[in-house]
Write a protein that holds these residues in place. Structure first.
Motif, PDB file in Angstrom:
ATOM      1  N   UNK A  61       0.810  -1.228   0.000  1.00 44.72           N
ATOM      2  CA  UNK A  61       0.000   0.000   0.000  1.00 44.72           C
ATOM      3  C   UNK A  61       0.843   1.278   0.000  1.00 44.72           C
ATOM      4  N   UNK A  62       2.167   1.136  -0.137  1.00 45.10           N
ATOM      5  CA  UNK A  62       3.019   2.321  -0.001  1.00 45.10           C
ATOM      6  C   UNK A  62       2.839   3.323  -1.129  1.00 45.10           C
ATOM      7  N   UNK A  99      12.533   2.277   9.435  1.00 45.70           N
ATOM      8  CA  UNK A  99      11.576   2.946   8.543  1.00 45.70           C
ATOM      9  C   UNK A  99      11.060   1.984   7.475  1.00 45.70           C
ATOM     10  N   UNK A 116       8.422  -0.163   8.950  1.00 49.38           N
ATOM     11  CA  UNK A 116       7.117   0.505   9.048  1.00 49.38           C
ATOM     12  C   UNK A 116       6.444   0.551   7.674  1.00 49.38           C
ATOM     13  N   UNK A 145       5.767   2.313   5.080  1.00 50.46           N
ATOM     14  CA  UNK A 145       5.370   3.488   4.314  1.00 50.46           C
ATOM     15  C   UNK A 145       6.576   4.178   3.683  1.00 50.46           C
ATOM     16  N   UNK A 146       6.436   4.555   2.400  1.00 52.44           N
ATOM     17  CA  UNK A 146       7.464   5.250   1.627  1.00 52.44           C
ATOM     18  C   UNK A 146       8.712   4.418   1.408  1.00 52.44           C
TER      19      UNK A 146
END
Lengths: 745, 745
Positions: free
Chosen positions: A205-206, A562, A565, A567-568
């Motif tokens: 979903x990033x 990161x 996690x 995201x991005x």
């Protein structure tokens, strides 16, 4: 038996297990890992020349080797050399030694250009020592189970990847001839491997909804494609991967736990066979033998405590333990019993006249009253507003009030009780540093050193709010549960740490120095675009991600966190792809697959299971038995018999909302809600009460990972099963429990 | 009883339950929801004037009302008016009517400026009809359980929000005086409510690591704050919220299922009492009574089938059903039995001489050989490459080959068998449209109409690859499981749809027309920045999110789906905050809390549980009994007795890797792997075989949501328990099952 049993070997065994040596091993293993801070590329300011770290490394390696040889001396060679963990340790030691020698030669003998490329390739092997020394048993089990789980879930992962591959083909066919572009001008879905990459990122979903927007803006119906893709791959497949990973992991975990339990029972059966005597048509262990055994196994326990355990085991009440009850000994030793004498507080001893005087009693009853508690809860809340609005002046008043509260509580409940109650200790640890810090702050004035102190005081002041949460019972149960399951989850934290370390070291070899953070206002040409022209105009630079690099182990851990996690993560990987090539994506994809899809899913499912277990059940069967026995013997600790009959909860299927009823008896509201112990209300005061000794069950006993795991599968293990004998061989030395050390003793 | 039992009422009941009326209700409910497409703001090109939609709406409303009155006529008034769903229906009808009248007045009577602000406030109530008509039973149950779950998880959510509030205070104190800014110049953590918002978004990981970068670039140690925050709130709290939501939801679900089962059993017990006769010291239902009962209840079943069920229920083999066995009737009727005659194929009937001739037999044995299968699998793979590399010319060859394969398979297995096998039907549905499409495509030439046809053919061609996956057994089991649990998950899909509809309608009232998509190259001043100057320079515009708006129900559903996926939801909400004000965040936060935190967590946990259940167990207890009985009676359907004894799996604790062994017997590889049925190998051929009738258990029976739910809690419901009688009253009419309709008949 995996150890030799002659006297010299037992001496060596005891020496090997000496606390000092064990501590030294922990220090050595962690120092070994910590070396990465000083090695090139080092944390800024901590760089050491390579020979310095190498000397330390060599010392640690020699220590590991000596430890290993020590272990060889008292172990049975046959089983020792069959044990994979010993093989791994010695092979790793040899590999690291070869690498060290090779590196020295590489750096010193070859030309400078070649020497600059020298690689310490053995560094990713370092965490193996953490896993493979006998002390890392839980960690090793977790790793073994993860390895065993992989083959079972491979086909689900393959199906999942096949699904992505098919959708990527579909996306390619649908989009490639429409000359669409991303906002930054990159072509949109015009190359199969880019399609696969974009859709893989979409599963995380990033890049949602960015990846959809060009097609959606062209024609709204394209949203259907992405809708179907997300429902199929994110909501169905990812959940099935989670289900499959967890289901299989749980199965292997169960097998491992059952194997351990059976091994433990067989070892105990052997002990029983050594100690048994024939009494009334069955073999038993007599009370006398039990006491002699306990004197060796647990010399620090008093005779009353040994008696309690004896009565628990003596199911038939004929002063003898039968075989099936004897098998419970190991579990029984794991249940922590607190021995407590109902003592007067220190002050009462020192000056009973003033402590028991009427004014003193008034103070105590005020402190014990619930409005005293509420007042201070309100003060904490008020204090939070004061902190929020920067009204520093009022701080002194609050600190004084809180200090007075602490003194009053210590006075009322006595220091011993105060300092063994979790929330009181927490309170003390928050208020006292605040008082000291504020005094130092005031005395320092507007100095430079204040800045860091202020940060510290801010944190402390805000932490006081946590105590407010701790005083609301519904919240407290949740917090207690979190604290209880903490250690079990820590094992998985350690597993993730190992992978972080490996990926960090590999990442440093691959990407260190390629992207640097120089600030974004620099006009220096070499420092613009984070040191690489190729990053110009990239999203990586736009997002100011240059600080996310692999230039030291600390930076690597931050970027890996990161990535965890999620995201991005594609933006971060795009930066490193730009300064190297697209093969760098393999590093990021493999990290995602291993750490997020496998490990984090296991962690999530494990937290779910353990939390539901802890939150909905109250006691194990054994604990209930012990509690009942303690109660029968009149040795239970309870202030007010009959006041709170709900305390003893033996219904194992108490549902969540019944949990509220589990109230602790006790006069202090804070102590009553500590949740750390389960007092037993003694219904009838029995014969031995005159000894002034009381017992209560410590709930903390469940905090041990092994205990929790056994508890998890309690329903699936028969009470007296011992399994097949050939399993001893397969279970081998890896499944050793603390009972084996008792036996060797 | 919730219905009157006089003759007129029963006639009315039967009329009410007539298929045509039921279908009309479905059409009416969905048309009612679908009206939003035509109402202002309508989907582009579908706008209708308000009076047109209102006329349709009024018609539907009158239909609802007549349906409601019809229901009143044959129901017991006492229980009818106590049932919340009836109250909700009538209140909603009245509210909608009021709203319609009010809207007409508002639009026509007031001044144009006021009329433009007219709001149809009753539109969010529309999904209530979907939930509250008697046919939406599963959906209603799901809603009821979600509502009951909320109070139990409120304190966990409160603790979670408290944790965010405390961390936000900490962040504010740590960062506010450092004059940090985001890359786009916004101030960084300098206002408490902005801190809370940023940290709430961080819990969804949507702004990780962007929210950290300014502080991290300033001082690397700030990473610690975010690390602790993410571990505590994302990894621990979110998982605990998930655990708590699921644990409580499961508990309520279990209670609901148990209540339904008990009610069903009590109703059956009443039927038993009506039918029972005294026979050999106990009350029983005789065979004759059974047959007469079945003739009314299931007139379409043959006598053999009734006999099979009778033998299953006749536990003591004395031609009579006892009370405890009679209670199983309803479950038994839910188990689908396929009646099959071993018929010759159509061709064999028509021309047995040529069908059974040696050349025909050779063809059939070739088709049945596994290499025939492998060859076509290879061709599909080859075809995929051809599609990937745009070699359109080869397509004709492949299509011919696949068509020939279909003809051969139909020839060999007979059309009846072919068209009832899932993967064969799938194959047919993919190849035939491709053939027809390609013919049309070729005949059309380079026309305009081709573009859409090509898209369609592309999708079809790629879908063929799915068949390849379907031919690998390990994948197939997973796919079959997904298909089996589909309907259960669809209930939750419907729940999410209801919330989507409500949020879409509210979203349209709040935000429609504020952000428009005009393309990004426009020079028209009113169309720049998506129609609003305030968006200039925002991340929303930069990301080109203007297509994500609330300008029609279709657009609203797309943006809500993107919000459900969570990523970048804060950017989307920032756009709507810019064109309105910060209160708009409430809309987005509430959507996240309800749809993601509550609903999606329930969905995830439910998929986990159901998948593990489906994947690891094979049959319910009842199914095993029936299978054994069918086998005993020699009525089982099996080609080769003894060939595959693994087929009948009664061990309920088969673990996942044993699943591979569940192979279906049968000569066709595709049929053998359909996974849709569980053939029973008849060990002994019994007396009734001469009738030429065979039975097999349809696995599809488990696809019914109710059955699956009962299966889920099978272990926790006693086999003959009927619960307390007062539960009838509390369970009330809501827990009606299909047995009640039998009784009324």
């Amino acid at each position: 038996m995996t150890f030799k049993t002659d006297e010299r070997s037992i001496r060596l065994y005891n020496l090997y297990n000496h606390l000092a040596f064990k501590l030294a091993l922990y220090v050595a293993v962690w120092s070994f890992l910590f070396l990465a801070v000083f090695e090139k590329p080092a944390v800024p300011g901590a760089a050491l020349p390579y020979w310095a770290t190498m000397i330390i490394e060599a010392c640690i390696l020699i220590f590991f080797l000596s430890r290993f040889i020590h272990n060889v001396l008292f172990s049975e060679p046959a089983s020792f050399w069959k044990d994979p963990k010993n093989i791994v340790v010695i092979v790793t030691i040899i590999l690291v030694a070869i690498d060290m020698v090779g590196y020295i030669i590489w750096v010193n003998v070859t030309s400078p250009a070649v020497a600059a490329k020298a690689v310490r390739w053995s560094r990713p092997l370092r965490p193996l020592f953490l896993i493979n020394f006998p002390e890392g048993r839980q960690l090793r089990k977790a790793f073994r189970n993860i390895l065993r789980t992989l083959p079972d879930v491979v086909h689900i992962l393959a199906l999942f990847l096949a699904s992505i591959a098919i959708f990527a083909l579909l996306a390619l066919k649908l989009m490639q001839n429409r000359s669409l572009v991303y906002p930054d001008g990159r072509p949109y879905f015009n190359n199969y491997f880019e399609c696969v990459w974009d859709l893989y990122v979409l599963v995380t979903t990033a890049n949602s909804p960015d990846v959809m927007m060009p097609a959606y803006n062209k024609n709204n119906w394209f949203a259907t494609f992405f809708f179907v893709y997300i429902v199929v791959n994110v909501y169905i497949f990812m959940n099935i991967v989670l289900a499959s990973v967890y289901n299989n992991y749980r199965r292997h975990l169960k097998n491992e736990v059952i194997k351990t339990v059976y091994l433990k029972r067989r070892l105990l059966a052997r002990v029983f066979d050594l100690l048994k005597v024939w009494q009334r048509d069955t073999y038993v262990v007599t009370r006398q033998t039990w006491h002699s055994l306990m004197e060796i196994a647990a010399p620090h326990w008093g005779p009353t405590r040994r008696d309690v355990l004896f009565y628990v085991l003596d199911d038939t009440a004929d002063n003898a333990i039968r075989r099936k009850d004897f098998l419970k000994v190991a579990d029984l030793l794991n249940v922590e019993l607190a021995e407590e004498k109902e003592e007067p507080t220190a002050l009462e001893n020192w000056c009973p006249r003033c402590y028991l005087a009427p004014p003193s009693e008034v103070i105590k009853s005020i402190v014990r009253h619930r409005f005293f508690h509420y007042t201070f809860d309100f003060l904490i809340l008020l204090n939070a507003f004061i902190v929020g609005f920067n009204l520093e002046e009022a701080e002194w008043g609050f600190l004084t009030a809180f200090t007075v509260e602490i003194l009053l509580r210590v006075y009322t409940f006595g220091p011993k009780k105060y300092f063994t109650t979790f929330w009181d200790v927490f309170d003390f640890c928050v208020v006292m540093p605040a008082v000291i810090g504020t005094i130092i702050e005031t005395s320092l004035g507007d100095d430079y050193g204040r800045v860091k102190l202020i940060d510290f005081l801010m944190v402390i002041r805000v932490l006081k709010l946590v105590r407010l949460i701790g005083s609301i019972k519904r919240f407290q149960i949740v917090l207690t549960t979190i604290v209880n399951i903490g250690p079990s989850i820590a094992t998985y934290g350690a597993v993730i740490f190992v992978f972080f370390y490996i990926y960090a070291v590999i990442g440093m070899e691959l990407f260190s120095g390629l992207i640097n953070y120089y600030g974004y206002d620099t006009k220096n040409e070499t420092e613009m675009f984070c040191g690489d022209q190729r990053l110009k105009g990239s999203e990586f630079l736009q997002k100011r991600y240059c600080g996310n690099n692999f230039n030291s182990i600390a930076h690597s851990f931050v970027i890996l966190f990161e990535l965890l996690v999620v995201n991005q993560w594609h933006v971060m990987s795009s930066g490193f792809v730009l300064v190297t090539n697209k093969a760098a994506r393999l590093y990021f994809i493999s990290f995602h697959m291993i750490c997020v899809v496998i490990l984090l899913n296991i962690l999530t499912a494990f937290i779910l299971e353990v939390f539901i277990l802890e939150y909905s059940l109250s006691q194990t069967e054994l604990e209930s038995t012990i509690e009942a026995r303690i109660k029968d013997m009149g040795l239970g600790l309870g202030q007010n018999p009959g006041e709170n009959p709900k305390t003893v909860k033996q219904d194992k299927h108490v549902l969540v909302d019944n949990m509220e009823e589990v109230e602790m008896s006790g006069s202090s509201p804070t102590a009553a809600t500590s949740g750390d112990s389960c007092d037993v209300t003694a219904g009838a005061v029995g014969k031995q009460q005159d000894q002034g000794l009381r017992f209560r069950l410590k709930r903390s006993s469940r905090k041990r990972v092994e205990t929790l795991l056994e508890y998890m599968f309690e329903g699936e293990i028969g009470p007296a099963e011992e399994g097949q004998d050939e399993e001893v061989i397969t279970a081998g030395p890896a499944a050793r429990t603390n009972t084996s050390s008792e036996m060797a003793a």
